[in-house]
Design a protein around this motif. Structure first.
Motif, PDB file in Angstrom:
ATOM      1  N   ARG A  59       0.825  -1.318  -0.042  1.00 25.80           N
ATOM      2  CA  ARG A  59      -0.072  -0.049   0.055  1.00 25.80           C
ATOM      3  C   ARG A  59       0.780   1.061   0.038  1.00 25.80           C
ATOM      4  NH1 ARG A  59      -4.663   0.046   4.179  1.00 25.80           N
ATOM      5  NH2 ARG A  59      -5.161  -1.570   2.913  1.00 25.80           N
ATOM      6  N   ASN A  60       1.900   1.168   0.661  1.00 27.64           N
ATOM      7  CA  ASN A  60       2.989   2.427   0.813  1.00 27.64           C
ATOM      8  C   ASN A  60       3.636   2.636  -0.419  1.00 27.64           C
ATOM      9  OD1 ASN A  60       2.064   3.142   3.567  1.00 27.64           O
ATOM     10  ND2 ASN A  60       4.186   2.018   4.345  1.00 27.64           N
ATOM     11  N   GLU A  61       4.003   1.509  -1.289  1.00 25.45           N
ATOM     12  CA  GLU A  61       4.405   1.645  -2.434  1.00 25.45           C
ATOM     13  C   GLU A  61       3.404   2.356  -3.661  1.00 25.45           C
ATOM     14  OE1 GLU A  61       6.077  -2.326  -3.355  1.00 25.45           O
ATOM     15  OE2 GLU A  61       7.826  -2.157  -1.927  1.00 25.45           O
ATOM     16  N   TYR A  62       2.447   1.873  -3.408  1.00 22.74           N
ATOM     17  CA  TYR A  62       1.263   2.262  -4.357  1.00 22.74           C
ATOM     18  C   TYR A  62       1.193   3.770  -4.315  1.00 22.74           C
ATOM     19  CZ  TYR A  62      -3.185   3.366  -6.211  1.00 22.74           C
ATOM     20  OH  TYR A  62      -4.282   3.893  -6.865  1.00 22.74           O
ATOM     21  N   LEU A  63       0.960   4.233  -2.853  1.00 31.05           N
ATOM     22  CA  LEU A  63       0.698   5.539  -2.468  1.00 31.05           C
ATOM     23  C   LEU A  63       1.920   6.471  -2.918  1.00 31.05           C
ATOM     24  CD1 LEU A  63      -1.123   5.245   0.765  1.00 31.05           C
ATOM     25  CD2 LEU A  63      -1.986   5.884  -1.163  1.00 31.05           C
ATOM     26  N   ALA A  64       3.104   5.968  -2.663  1.00 33.11           N
ATOM     27  CA  ALA A  64       4.366   6.847  -3.180  1.00 33.11           C
ATOM     28  C   ALA A  64       4.396   7.106  -4.532  1.00 33.11           C
ATOM     29  CB  ALA A  64       5.610   5.959  -2.856  1.00 33.11           C
ATOM     30  N   ALA A  65       4.024   5.940  -5.312  1.00 32.70           N
ATOM     31  CA  ALA A  65       3.859   6.117  -6.886  1.00 32.70           C
ATOM     32  C   ALA A  65       2.905   7.098  -7.261  1.00 32.70           C
ATOM     33  CB  ALA A  65       3.949   4.658  -7.579  1.00 32.70           C
ATOM     34  N   GLU A  66       1.689   7.007  -6.450  1.00 29.92           N
ATOM     35  CA  GLU A  66       0.512   7.789  -7.206  1.00 29.92           C
ATOM     36  C   GLU A  66       0.967   9.200  -6.516  1.00 29.92           C
ATOM     37  OE1 GLU A  66      -4.210   7.754  -6.335  1.00 29.92           O
ATOM     38  OE2 GLU A  66      -2.944   7.566  -4.430  1.00 29.92           O
ATOM     39  N   ASN A  67       1.691   9.362  -5.513  1.00 31.03           N
ATOM     40  CA  ASN A  67       2.254  10.816  -5.013  1.00 31.03           C
ATOM     41  C   ASN A  67       3.090  11.179  -6.115  1.00 31.03           C
ATOM     42  OD1 ASN A  67       2.401  13.040  -3.383  1.00 31.03           O
ATOM     43  ND2 ASN A  67       3.919  12.086  -2.065  1.00 31.03           N
TER      44      ASN A  67
END
Length: 67
Positions: A21-29
């Motif tokens: 989830r953190n990796e996804y949010l970092a990419a989205e950011n």
């Protein structure tokens, strides 16, 4: 299966989910920041809420690192 092994399995599963989830949010950011032109302006109504969130996060973060 003993309790320690079950707990280790569940903890590992939760940790893996949070990591993904953190990796996804970092990419989205990164994507959203690339689309943003210039500085993001907050309205007067949005500023106090974001400040409270930031202060709360900073307090949690600093307490965790003092231990």
């Amino acid at each position: 299966m003993n309790w320690a092994r079950i707990l280790a399995y569940v903890t590992g599963t939760v940790d893996q989910e949070l990591l993904l989830r953190n990796e996804y949010l970092a990419a989205e950011n990164r994507i959203l920041r690339a689309q943003l032109k210039g500085r993001l302006r907050l309205s007067e109504a949005e500023e106090p809420g974001s400040a409270r969130l930031l202060i709360g996060w900073a307090a949690k973060f600093s307490v965790r690192w003092r231990m």
